[in-house]
Design a protein around this motif. Structure first.
Motif, short mmCIF file in Angstrom:
data_model
loop_
_atom_site.label_atom_id
_atom_site.label_comp_id
_atom_site.label_asym_id
_atom_site.label_seq_id
_atom_site.Cartn_x
_atom_site.Cartn_y
_atom_site.Cartn_z
N ARG A 1 0.84 -1.20 0.00
CA ARG A 1 0.00 0.00 0.00
C ARG A 1 0.87 1.25 0.00
O ARG A 1 2.05 1.19 0.32
N LEU A 2 0.25 2.36 -0.37
CA LEU A 2 0.93 3.66 -0.32
C LEU A 2 0.10 4.54 0.59
O LEU A 2 -1.12 4.63 0.43
N MET A 3 0.74 5.17 1.57
CA MET A 3 -0.04 5.97 2.51
C MET A 3 0.59 7.33 2.77
O MET A 3 1.76 7.55 2.50
N THR A 4 -0.23 8.20 3.31
CA THR A 4 0.23 9.56 3.57
C THR A 4 1.03 9.59 4.86
O THR A 4 0.98 8.68 5.68
N ARG A 5 1.76 10.68 5.02
CA ARG A 5 2.55 10.92 6.22
C ARG A 5 1.69 10.79 7.50
O ARG A 5 2.09 10.21 8.49
N GLN A 6 0.50 11.36 7.40
CA GLN A 6 -0.41 11.37 8.55
C GLN A 6 -0.75 9.94 9.00
O GLN A 6 -0.76 9.63 10.19
N MET A 7 -0.98 9.09 8.03
CA MET A 7 -1.32 7.71 8.37
C MET A 7 -0.11 6.99 8.95
O MET A 7 -0.24 6.20 9.89
N VAL A 8 1.07 7.29 8.40
CA VAL A 8 2.30 6.69 8.93
C VAL A 8 2.46 7.06 10.41
O VAL A 8 2.75 6.21 11.26
N GLU A 9 2.24 8.34 10.72
CA GLU A 9 2.38 8.78 12.11
C GLU A 9 1.38 8.05 13.01
O GLU A 9 1.70 7.67 14.13
N ALA A 10 0.18 7.85 12.50
CA ALA A 10 -0.85 7.15 13.28
C ALA A 10 -0.41 5.71 13.57
O ALA A 10 -0.55 5.23 14.70
N ILE A 11 0.14 5.05 12.57
CA ILE A 11 0.57 3.66 12.77
C ILE A 11 1.75 3.60 13.73
O ILE A 11 1.83 2.72 14.59
N LYS A 12 2.65 4.58 13.62
CA LYS A 12 3.79 4.62 14.53
C LYS A 12 3.34 4.78 15.97
O LYS A 12 4.02 4.31 16.89
N SER A 13 2.21 5.45 16.16
CA SER A 13 1.75 5.66 17.54
C SER A 13 1.21 4.37 18.15
O SER A 13 0.97 4.30 19.35
N MET A 14 1.02 3.34 17.35
CA MET A 14 0.58 2.05 17.90
C MET A 14 1.81 1.22 18.20
O MET A 14 2.37 0.58 17.33
N THR A 15 2.22 1.29 19.47
CA THR A 15 3.52 0.71 19.81
C THR A 15 3.37 -0.70 20.39
O THR A 15 4.26 -1.19 21.06
N GLU A 16 2.23 -1.35 20.15
CA GLU A 16 2.04 -2.66 20.75
C GLU A 16 3.08 -3.68 20.28
O GLU A 16 3.61 -3.57 19.17
N TYR A 17 3.32 -4.65 21.13
CA TYR A 17 4.34 -5.66 20.86
C TYR A 17 3.80 -6.71 19.89
O TYR A 17 4.48 -7.12 18.96
N ASN A 18 2.55 -7.14 20.13
CA ASN A 18 1.93 -8.13 19.24
C ASN A 18 1.34 -7.40 18.06
O ASN A 18 0.26 -6.82 18.15
N ARG A 19 2.04 -7.40 16.94
CA ARG A 19 1.62 -6.57 15.82
C ARG A 19 0.94 -7.41 14.75
O ARG A 19 1.45 -8.43 14.33
N PHE A 20 -0.21 -6.96 14.31
CA PHE A 20 -0.93 -7.62 13.23
C PHE A 20 -1.31 -6.51 12.25
O PHE A 20 -2.30 -5.81 12.44
N SER A 21 -0.47 -6.31 11.24
CA SER A 21 -0.60 -5.14 10.37
C SER A 21 -1.95 -5.00 9.71
O SER A 21 -2.49 -3.90 9.62
N LYS A 22 -2.50 -6.13 9.25
CA LYS A 22 -3.80 -6.04 8.58
C LYS A 22 -4.82 -5.36 9.48
O LYS A 22 -5.64 -4.57 9.03
N GLY A 23 -4.76 -5.67 10.78
CA GLY A 23 -5.66 -5.05 11.73
C GLY A 23 -5.27 -3.61 12.01
O GLY A 23 -6.12 -2.72 12.10
N ILE A 24 -3.97 -3.36 12.14
CA ILE A 24 -3.48 -2.01 12.47
C ILE A 24 -3.85 -1.01 11.36
O ILE A 24 -4.38 0.06 11.62
N PHE A 25 -3.63 -1.42 10.09
CA PHE A 25 -3.97 -0.54 8.96
C PHE A 25 -5.45 -0.15 9.02
O PHE A 25 -5.82 0.97 8.70
N SER A 26 -6.28 -1.11 9.40
CA SER A 26 -7.71 -0.83 9.43
C SER A 26 -8.09 -0.04 10.68
O SER A 26 -8.92 0.87 10.64
N TRP A 27 -7.45 -0.37 11.80
CA TRP A 27 -7.79 0.26 13.08
C TRP A 27 -7.54 1.77 13.07
O TRP A 27 -8.32 2.54 13.63
N VAL A 28 -6.44 2.21 12.45
CA VAL A 28 -6.12 3.64 12.48
C VAL A 28 -7.12 4.47 11.68
O VAL A 28 -7.16 5.69 11.81
N GLY A 29 -7.94 3.80 10.88
CA GLY A 29 -8.95 4.53 10.12
C GLY A 29 -8.37 5.12 8.85
O GLY A 29 -7.55 4.48 8.20
#
Ligand code: UDP
Ligand code: MG
Length: 312
Positions: free
Chosen positions: A163-191
């Motif tokens: 995927r290609l995403m904006t800076r804003q979305m990157v910052e949102a994903i970076k703010s999710m610092t959980e150890y158990n990472r499941f990207s498919k869920g994280i991409f959707s969770w940040v909205g």
């Protein structure tokens, strides 16, 4: 000219890195719309991945960067490490085996760049499962059905990480610092608003996949436990059903004692099966609790998500 940062996780990919880089360079020259910044992540590879990345970085130090982990931390950790480094206007996530077609990138870029673009992210999702192992397809489809029933976080079936995403979305994903990472869920969770382009399955350029059925199965469990409390309700529901049933049964037995005091003792087999059933459900419920407690355990330890050995 805008810059696209590309995060490329690599685990034992000595055969594919140069093929990938050449394909991307060709694409960049043909389209000439954006600059590229690469962040290759060597996820503790055991082959020559690290030295190939070092050479690539030396030869193209204007655009190529790499991070090398001290051991294999998994693709999710590699993506997170990349996100922490990127500086471009947009950020893409791409596999190195060319299963994520480079020629789609300009299309994604145009969609985000369009005047009044309503999208923050352009992703890819499979439209069919041609060329995939039938058993894996069956379980994958089942997984998407189950997780979308149980979780508030909706996951598009067949969505790839590409995927290609904006800076804003990157910052949102970076703010999710959980150890158990499941990207498919994280991409959707940040909205944010994501557009999915159709994707047709393709073969690796070289090398072999590092996934097998068991790894995928564990990954699926991680996804469910990370993004749904649904399984925890199972114990509550089963407990409620069995409690109500047993109260009804007790009342029925008392009444029978009064109506027919000589009612005989039989039904040993049914008694044993009921005990076994309830015992089984109790163990299963404890198992589900264990899954969650295990995740909490790892989360509270606050271990780093990855450890860097070398970076350029
Ligand atoms: N990968 C990684 N760490 C791992 C496993 C895979 O960084 O522990 C990378 C791998 O190098 C590739 C991408 O993740 O760039 C996808 O892996 P693969 O092609 O093996 O998976 P598949 O495409 O079969 O799902
Ligand atoms: Mg692949």
């Amino acid at each position: 000219m805008k810059t696209i940062s590309i995060i490329v996780p690599c685990f034992n990919e000595e055969e594919t890195i140069n093929i990938y880089y050449d394909a991307m360079t060709k694409l960049k020259e043909e389209t000439n719309k954006f600059k590229l910044e690469y962040w290759f992540v060597d996820d503790g590879s055991k082959d020559r991945t690290y030295s190939i990345l070092k050479d690539l970085q030396r030869d193209h130090s204007d655009e190529v960067h790499f991070i090398s982990f001290s051991r294999n931390f998994g693709k999710e950790a590699a993506l997170y490490a990349g996100l922490n480094e990127v500086t471009g206007d947009y950020t893409a996530v791409m596999d190195v085996d060319l299963q994520d077609p480079p020629e789609v990138l300009p299309q994604m870029f145009d969609l985000l760049e369009a005047k009044d673009s309503e999208y923050d992210c352009v992703g890819t999702a499979r439209m069919d499962r041609d060329g995939e192992n039938k058993i894996i397809s069956f379980f994958s489809e089942g997984f998407y059905k189950v997780i979308n029933k149980m979780s508030q976080t909706k996951i598009i079936p067949g969505a790839r990480d590409y995927r290609l995403m904006t800076r804003q979305m990157v910052e949102a994903i970076k703010s999710m610092t959980e150890y158990n990472r499941f990207s498919k869920g994280i991409f959707s969770w940040v909205g944010f608003k994501t557009k999915y382009l159709p994707y047709k399955n393709r073969e690796r350029s070289a090398g072999t996949t590092s996934w097998n059925f068991w790894k995928l199965f564990k990954y699926a469990i991680t996804g469910i436990v990370d993004f749904s409390e649904g399984p925890l309700m199972f114990a509550t529901w089963m407990g409620t059903i069995f409690s109500i049933t047993s109260i009804v049964a007790i009342i029925a037995i008392i009444i029978r004692k009064f109506v027919n005091p000589l009612s005989s003792v039989n039904g040993w087999a049914s008694l044993v099966s009921i005990i076994l059933l309830i015992g089984g459900i109790q163990l299963l419920s404890i198992g589900i609790l264990g899954e969650y407690i295990g995740k909490i355990f790892l989360e509270v330890k606050k271990r780093p998500i990855y450890i860097v050995k070398d970076k350029k």
